[in-house]
Design a protein around this motif. Structure first.
Motif, PDB file in Angstrom:
ATOM      1  N   VAL A   1       0.838  -1.205   0.000  1.00 30.38           N
ATOM      2  CA  VAL A   1       0.000   0.000   0.000  1.00 30.38           C
ATOM      3  C   VAL A   1       0.871   1.253   0.000  1.00 30.38           C
ATOM      4  O   VAL A   1       0.577   2.233  -0.705  1.00 30.38           O
ATOM      5  CB  VAL A   1      -0.944  -0.011   1.222  1.00 30.38           C
ATOM      6  N   LEU A   2       1.955   1.216   0.788  1.00 27.43           N
ATOM      7  CA  LEU A   2       2.869   2.368   0.811  1.00 27.43           C
ATOM      8  C   LEU A   2       3.486   2.604  -0.557  1.00 27.43           C
ATOM      9  O   LEU A   2       3.611   3.758  -1.009  1.00 27.43           O
ATOM     10  CB  LEU A   2       3.957   2.123   1.859  1.00 27.43           C
ATOM     11  N   MET A   3       3.862   1.532  -1.249  1.00 29.67           N
ATOM     12  CA  MET A   3       4.409   1.671  -2.600  1.00 29.67           C
ATOM     13  C   MET A   3       3.386   2.262  -3.553  1.00 29.67           C
ATOM     14  O   MET A   3       3.709   3.063  -4.439  1.00 29.67           O
ATOM     15  CB  MET A   3       4.864   0.304  -3.111  1.00 29.67           C
ATOM     16  N   GLY A   4       2.121   1.852  -3.377  1.00 27.71           N
ATOM     17  CA  GLY A   4       1.076   2.356  -4.264  1.00 27.71           C
ATOM     18  C   GLY A   4       0.728   3.807  -4.034  1.00 27.71           C
ATOM     19  O   GLY A   4       0.289   4.499  -4.962  1.00 27.71           O
ATOM     20  N   ARG A   5       0.940   4.290  -2.807  1.00 28.47           N
ATOM     21  CA  ARG A   5       0.557   5.665  -2.473  1.00 28.47           C
ATOM     22  C   ARG A   5       1.727   6.642  -2.515  1.00 28.47           C
ATOM     23  O   ARG A   5       1.512   7.855  -2.573  1.00 28.47           O
ATOM     24  CB  ARG A   5      -0.070   5.698  -1.080  1.00 28.47           C
ATOM     25  N   SER A   6       2.966   6.135  -2.464  1.00 28.20           N
ATOM     26  CA  SER A   6       4.131   7.012  -2.413  1.00 28.20           C
ATOM     27  C   SER A   6       5.113   6.632  -3.524  1.00 28.20           C
ATOM     28  O   SER A   6       5.575   5.498  -3.582  1.00 28.20           O
ATOM     29  CB  SER A   6       4.818   6.895  -1.037  1.00 28.20           C
ATOM     30  N   ARG A   7       5.422   7.586  -4.346  1.00 28.04           N
ATOM     31  CA  ARG A   7       6.378   7.343  -5.435  1.00 28.04           C
ATOM     32  C   ARG A   7       7.778   7.084  -4.879  1.00 28.04           C
ATOM     33  O   ARG A   7       8.525   6.265  -5.410  1.00 28.04           O
ATOM     34  CB  ARG A   7       6.398   8.550  -6.378  1.00 28.04           C
ATOM     35  N   ARG A   8       8.122   7.762  -3.799  1.00 26.03           N
ATOM     36  CA  ARG A   8       9.433   7.551  -3.197  1.00 26.03           C
ATOM     37  C   ARG A   8       9.559   6.129  -2.652  1.00 26.03           C
ATOM     38  O   ARG A   8      10.581   5.471  -2.852  1.00 26.03           O
ATOM     39  CB  ARG A   8       9.664   8.572  -2.082  1.00 26.03           C
ATOM     40  N   ALA A   9       8.525   5.669  -1.950  1.00 27.43           N
ATOM     41  CA  ALA A   9       8.538   4.296  -1.435  1.00 27.43           C
ATOM     42  C   ALA A   9       8.590   3.290  -2.580  1.00 27.43           C
ATOM     43  O   ALA A   9       9.265   2.249  -2.477  1.00 27.43           O
ATOM     44  CB  ALA A   9       7.311   4.057  -0.562  1.00 27.43           C
ATOM     45  N   GLU A  10       7.890   3.584  -3.657  1.00 28.32           N
ATOM     46  CA  GLU A  10       7.921   2.685  -4.811  1.00 28.32           C
ATOM     47  C   GLU A  10       9.314   2.607  -5.407  1.00 28.32           C
ATOM     48  O   GLU A  10       9.784   1.513  -5.778  1.00 28.32           O
ATOM     49  CB  GLU A  10       6.926   3.181  -5.861  1.00 28.32           C
ATOM     50  N   ASP A  11      10.004   3.737  -5.495  1.00 26.35           N
ATOM     51  CA  ASP A  11      11.363   3.744  -6.035  1.00 26.35           C
ATOM     52  C   ASP A  11      12.329   2.971  -5.151  1.00 26.35           C
ATOM     53  O   ASP A  11      13.302   2.383  -5.643  1.00 26.35           O
ATOM     54  CB  ASP A  11      11.849   5.190  -6.191  1.00 26.35           C
ATOM     55  N   VAL A  12      12.055   2.949  -3.843  1.00 21.97           N
ATOM     56  CA  VAL A  12      12.952   2.250  -2.911  1.00 21.97           C
ATOM     57  C   VAL A  12      12.677   0.752  -2.902  1.00 21.97           C
ATOM     58  O   VAL A  12      13.593  -0.068  -3.009  1.00 21.97           O
ATOM     59  CB  VAL A  12      12.804   2.837  -1.483  1.00 21.97           C
ATOM     60  N   PHE A  13      11.403   0.372  -2.763  1.00 21.01           N
ATOM     61  CA  PHE A  13      11.059  -1.030  -2.533  1.00 21.01           C
ATOM     62  C   PHE A  13      10.916  -1.844  -3.815  1.00 21.01           C
ATOM     63  O   PHE A  13      11.226  -3.045  -3.809  1.00 21.01           O
ATOM     64  CB  PHE A  13       9.756  -1.135  -1.727  1.00 21.01           C
ATOM     65  N   LEU A  14      10.410  -1.248  -4.887  1.00 20.86           N
ATOM     66  CA  LEU A  14      10.112  -2.035  -6.085  1.00 20.86           C
ATOM     67  C   LEU A  14      11.341  -2.735  -6.661  1.00 20.86           C
ATOM     68  O   LEU A  14      11.256  -3.932  -6.997  1.00 20.86           O
ATOM     69  CB  LEU A  14       9.452  -1.147  -7.145  1.00 20.86           C
ATOM     70  N   PRO A  15      12.502  -2.074  -6.786  1.00 19.66           N
ATOM     71  CA  PRO A  15      13.669  -2.822  -7.295  1.00 19.66           C
ATOM     72  C   PRO A  15      14.075  -3.978  -6.386  1.00 19.66           C
ATOM     73  O   PRO A  15      14.442  -5.055  -6.873  1.00 19.66           O
ATOM     74  CB  PRO A  15      14.769  -1.750  -7.353  1.00 19.66           C
ATOM     75  N   LEU A  16      13.996  -3.773  -5.066  1.00 18.23           N
ATOM     76  CA  LEU A  16      14.364  -4.840  -4.127  1.00 18.23           C
ATOM     77  C   LEU A  16      13.413  -6.022  -4.238  1.00 18.23           C
ATOM     78  O   LEU A  16      13.842  -7.186  -4.291  1.00 18.23           O
ATOM     79  CB  LEU A  16      14.359  -4.293  -2.695  1.00 18.23           C
ATOM     80  N   VAL A  17      12.126  -5.732  -4.285  1.00 14.46           N
ATOM     81  CA  VAL A  17      11.129  -6.799  -4.382  1.00 14.46           C
ATOM     82  C   VAL A  17      11.242  -7.511  -5.723  1.00 14.46           C
ATOM     83  O   VAL A  17      11.136  -8.751  -5.798  1.00 14.46           O
ATOM     84  CB  VAL A  17       9.713  -6.230  -4.177  1.00 14.46           C
ATOM     85  N   SER A  18      11.478  -6.773  -6.782  1.00 15.63           N
ATOM     86  CA  SER A  18      11.588  -7.367  -8.116  1.00 15.63           C
ATOM     87  C   SER A  18      12.793  -8.288  -8.223  1.00 15.63           C
ATOM     88  O   SER A  18      12.759  -9.295  -8.952  1.00 15.63           O
ATOM     89  CB  SER A  18      11.687  -6.267  -9.179  1.00 15.63           C
ATOM     90  N   ILE A  19      13.867  -7.976  -7.495  1.00 17.33           N
ATOM     91  CA  ILE A  19      15.063  -8.817  -7.535  1.00 17.33           C
ATOM     92  C   ILE A  19      14.896 -10.052  -6.652  1.00 17.33           C
ATOM     93  O   ILE A  19      15.270 -11.168  -7.028  1.00 17.33           O
ATOM     94  CB  ILE A  19      16.296  -8.000  -7.098  1.00 17.33           C
ATOM     95  N   CYS A  20      14.314  -9.866  -5.460  1.00 23.24           N
ATOM     96  CA  CYS A  20      14.237 -10.960  -4.487  1.00 23.24           C
ATOM     97  C   CYS A  20      13.110 -11.949  -4.784  1.00 23.24           C
ATOM     98  O   CYS A  20      13.232 -13.135  -4.462  1.00 23.24           O
ATOM     99  CB  CYS A  20      14.053 -10.394  -3.084  1.00 23.24           C
ATOM    100  N   ALA A  21      12.012 -11.466  -5.364  1.00 20.58           N
ATOM    101  CA  ALA A  21      10.837 -12.320  -5.542  1.00 20.58           C
ATOM    102  C   ALA A  21      11.093 -13.531  -6.436  1.00 20.58           C
ATOM    103  O   ALA A  21      10.613 -14.636  -6.128  1.00 20.58           O
ATOM    104  CB  ALA A  21       9.669 -11.497  -6.078  1.00 20.58           C
ATOM    105  N   PRO A  22      11.810 -13.418  -7.575  1.00 18.97           N
ATOM    106  CA  PRO A  22      11.977 -14.598  -8.436  1.00 18.97           C
ATOM    107  C   PRO A  22      12.878 -15.682  -7.861  1.00 18.97           C
ATOM    108  O   PRO A  22      12.880 -16.804  -8.374  1.00 18.97           O
ATOM    109  CB  PRO A  22      12.593 -14.005  -9.719  1.00 18.97           C
ATOM    110  N   VAL A  23      13.654 -15.373  -6.829  1.00 17.84           N
ATOM    111  CA  VAL A  23      14.571 -16.364  -6.257  1.00 17.84           C
ATOM    112  C   VAL A  23      13.756 -17.426  -5.520  1.00 17.84           C
ATOM    113  O   VAL A  23      12.895 -17.096  -4.700  1.00 17.84           O
ATOM    114  CB  VAL A  23      15.559 -15.699  -5.285  1.00 17.84           C
ATOM    115  N   PRO A  24      13.980 -18.711  -5.791  1.00 17.03           N
ATOM    116  CA  PRO A  24      13.237 -19.765  -5.084  1.00 17.03           C
ATOM    117  C   PRO A  24      13.416 -19.661  -3.578  1.00 17.03           C
ATOM    118  O   PRO A  24      14.503 -19.335  -3.086  1.00 17.03           O
ATOM    119  CB  PRO A  24      13.840 -21.060  -5.639  1.00 17.03           C
TER     120      PRO A  24
END
Length: 271
Positions: free
Chosen positions: A96-119
């Protein structure tokens, strides 16, 4: 007499529909069970490796009456609920924070995108080294792995809320608190619930595997992997059946209840 006949006639379709629903739900399981029994009795595989349904049921009853299977199931469910609760709380908050804050999205989205595909199992050695063997590493790993689909779906749900809804609420004097409670959260809730369902599936997969690696004394994963060493396929199947039943119960008595009480009641999706 006429009223009784009317009630009987009107009740007949409802009863027929109920039986159709039961048959429709039972039919796939009956087909799979029949195919399983045919393969088992045909001797395609050794009976010890491919037991009949009678053998599986016998082991299930014996383990249940001995209290072994309930003990394993309770330990696994406690770890599952603890880890999934962490994932739900932090996953929804971050999404929700990522969806409401562009700054939070810039911080968390790359981390989540990198970590999520790892088994999930790839993280297991790290968590075992950091937090040691036992329940703590299992719960934290379950929470970590199952949080990713919740984060992604919560973020997508907030982004999917129509801008005209937000502007209309703001024009009517809604502050940030009311805007979130009455517009953003209801609009994103179908996505959040979908993310939680996916997160729960992830939690099951990683927990059953990590229970063996973390050397916990009890748990369905520990029981299944332990039975594999002694070729007790009937015990393995009994554990798998329990996992399926618990998952079905959580879906019907938790997620569906929440869904009916919220998004179905609000008319956002059909029941």
């Amino acid at each position: 007499m006429r009223e009784a006949a009317t009630i009987a006639v009107s009740g007949a379709p409802a009863g027929t529909e109920r039986w159709r629903l039961i048959v429709r739900n039972v039919y796939p399981f009956a087909v799979v069970g029949a195919l399983w029994e045919i393969v088992a009795l045909a001797g395609v595989f050794p009976r010890r490796l491919f037991p009949t349904l009678e053998d599986v049921a016998s082991s299930f009853v014996e383990l249940t009456l001995n209290g072994i299977l309930p003990h394993h199931a309770i330990e696994t469910v406690l770890r599952l609920l603890a880890g999934f609760t962490l994932a739900a709380v932090f996953g929804v908050a971050i999404g929700v924070l990522m969806g409401r804050s562009r700054r939070a999205e810039d911080v968390f989205l790359p981390l989540v995108s990198i970590c999520a595909p790892v088994p999930g199992l790839a993280y297991a050695p790290l968590f075992l080294l950091w937090f040691g063997l036992g329940n703590l590493s299992s719960v934290l790993l379950v929470g970590f792995v199952s949080a990713f689909p919740i984060i992604f779906n919560s973020w997508t749900g907030v982004k999917a809320v129509k801008e005209i809804w937000i502007r209309s609420a703001q024009s009517m004097g809604a502050d940030d608190r009311r805007l979130f409670r009455h517009v953003i959260l209801p609009g994103a809730l179908p996505y959040i619930l979908t993310g939680m369902r996916l997160g729960l599936a992830q939690a099951w997969r990683i927990l059953v595997a990590v229970e063996m690696l973390a050397a916990v004394p009890w748990g369905l994963g520990w029981m299944i992997f332990g039975a594999r060493k002694f070729l007790n396929t009937d015990v393995m199947m009994a554990g798998i059946v329990v996992i399926a039943v618990i998952g079905l119960a959580l879906e019907n008595f938790v997620f569906r209840k929440i869904e009916n009480y919220t998004v179905v009641r609000w008319g956002m999706i059909a029941s």
